[in-house]
Scaffold this active site. Structure first.
Site, PDB file in Angstrom:
ATOM      1  N   ASP A   1     -77.559 -26.171  12.561  1.00 43.53           N
ATOM      2  CA  ASP A   1     -76.181 -25.014  13.479  1.00 43.53           C
ATOM      3  C   ASP A   1     -76.336 -23.842  13.795  1.00 43.53           C
ATOM      4  OD1 ASP A   1     -72.732 -24.908  13.359  1.00 43.53           O
ATOM      5  OD2 ASP A   1     -73.153 -23.523  11.223  1.00 43.53           O
TER       6      ASP A   1
ATOM      7  N   ASP B   1     -73.581 -20.659  14.368  1.00 45.47           N
ATOM      8  CA  ASP B   1     -73.144 -19.917  13.910  1.00 45.47           C
ATOM      9  C   ASP B   1     -73.179 -19.729  11.837  1.00 45.47           C
ATOM     10  OD1 ASP B   1     -71.842 -18.975  16.008  1.00 45.47           O
ATOM     11  OD2 ASP B   1     -69.721 -19.996  15.511  1.00 45.47           O
TER      12      ASP B   1
END
Length: 334
Positions: A21, A23
């Site tokens: 991932d 962010d």
């Protein structure tokens, strides 16, 4: 998948692909999470770990995402980026014939992904549409939301790229795509036909298929998307505390949201992971143990979090006592 129970050698040796991932894991806003970029590059260069960036953010193209990551120093290309826009467009193409008109409630980059799968994207409010796709679009005009409601009331297929209710920013959390999807759904009394992004399987499965990973691990900061998504496709996960998840949320996580490992940040790919041992109702991790509801020991506070969490999941310590114990060693628990 066993939550916090099994020790592991260095993660970059144990797993061939990191499904990252972005962010809250690699960066927050425009800035890299300290220490993470160098560690990920080392995991690739020294151990051969494939770095695949898997993002629910549908507002930017893989090229733009890769450019940002390269500016931060991460050694990846656009081919190493898989977005919920790509997954959403691919799923939409399975629902409607080639050449169908699609109303895009999202960015130009999302429209481009729709075009690449043989469909015709548009924002034109004078057309009749065969489907709608919706993605995060911070500059969305309100009139587009109004028109989207009219499109949905015709009953056409509706694909949401993701249902993230919040996104991390340098100043705190902000509304995510899920807030707008929910608002539309309540307005027209229906739900999306399909959600492509995490925790649903299309984005995660597309990432695994593209890399041909044999031993992938998801590295994320959210229980409800990253960790749930990993569990949905049956692979291991590393939850990092550099993003939005709090210690209290980990303690309260139901089984489907529990990660395999826990770390302060994604630089943990270069370290071995301590497991927990449970014997005679005593839960031990590293130099810490939970005995009769009390936290005892010393060492890495992360091991204390792990021991207390497993003890709470097993009913050996109450939530309030767990929070007090961890706050007592200087941790921010909320």
């Amino acid at each position: 998948m066993s939550s916090f129970k099994s020790a592991s050698p260095i993660l970059a040796k144990a797993y061939d692909t990191a499904l990252l991932d972005l962010d809250g894991v690699v960066y927050i806003g425009e800035d890299a999470v300290p220490g993470v970029i160098g560690a990920l590059n080392q995991a690739h260069d020294e151990f051969g770990m494939t770095l695949t960036c898997v993002t629910n953010n549908a507002s930017r193209s893989p090229q733009r995402v890769a450019q940002h990551l390269q500016e931060l120093g991460l050694e990846v290309t656009a081919e190493d980026v898989v977005t919920s826009a790509q997954a959403g467009a691919a799923e939409l193409a399975k629902l409607i014939p080639p050449g169908s008109n699609v109303f895009v409630l999202g960015s130009k980059d999302l429209a481009r992904e729709v075009e690449l799968v043989g469909l015709i994207p548009s924002h034109d409010d004078s057309q009749i549409y065969d489907a709608m796709i919706q993605g995060y679009w911070p500059d969305m005009p309100f009139r587009m939301l109004e028109f989207a409601a009219s499109v949905l009331q015709t009953g056409v297929p509706w694909v949401a790229t993701n249902m993230d209710m919040t996104i991390p920013t340098p100043t705190g959390v902000a509304p995510g795509n899920g807030t707008m999807v929910t608002a539309l759904g309540e307005t027209v009394n229906r739900k999306p036909t399909l959600v492509a992004g995490k925790p649903e399987t299309p984005l995660m499965q597309q990432s695994i298929d593209r890399t041909k990973a044999k031993r992938p691990i998801v590295i994320g900061d959210r229980l409800d998307t990253d960790i749930h998504g990993a569990n949905n496709v049956g692979i291991d996960s590393l939850l990092v505390l550099s993003g939005v998840t709090t210690i209290e949320e980990i303690l309260q996580a139901p089984i489907e949201l529990r990660p395999t490992y826990l770390a302060w940040d994604a630089s943990a790919v270069l370290t071995a992971q301590n497991g927990t041992e449970i014997k005679d109702q005593i839960t031990t991790c590293g130099g810490w143990k939970v005995v009769a509801g009390d936290l005892l020991g010393q060492g890495d506070a992360l091991d204390a979090v792990t021991a207390v969490t497993v003890a709470h999941w097993n009913g050996e310590i109450s939530l309030d006592s767990a929070l007090l114990a961890l706050a007592g060693i200087g941790l921010e628990v909320r």
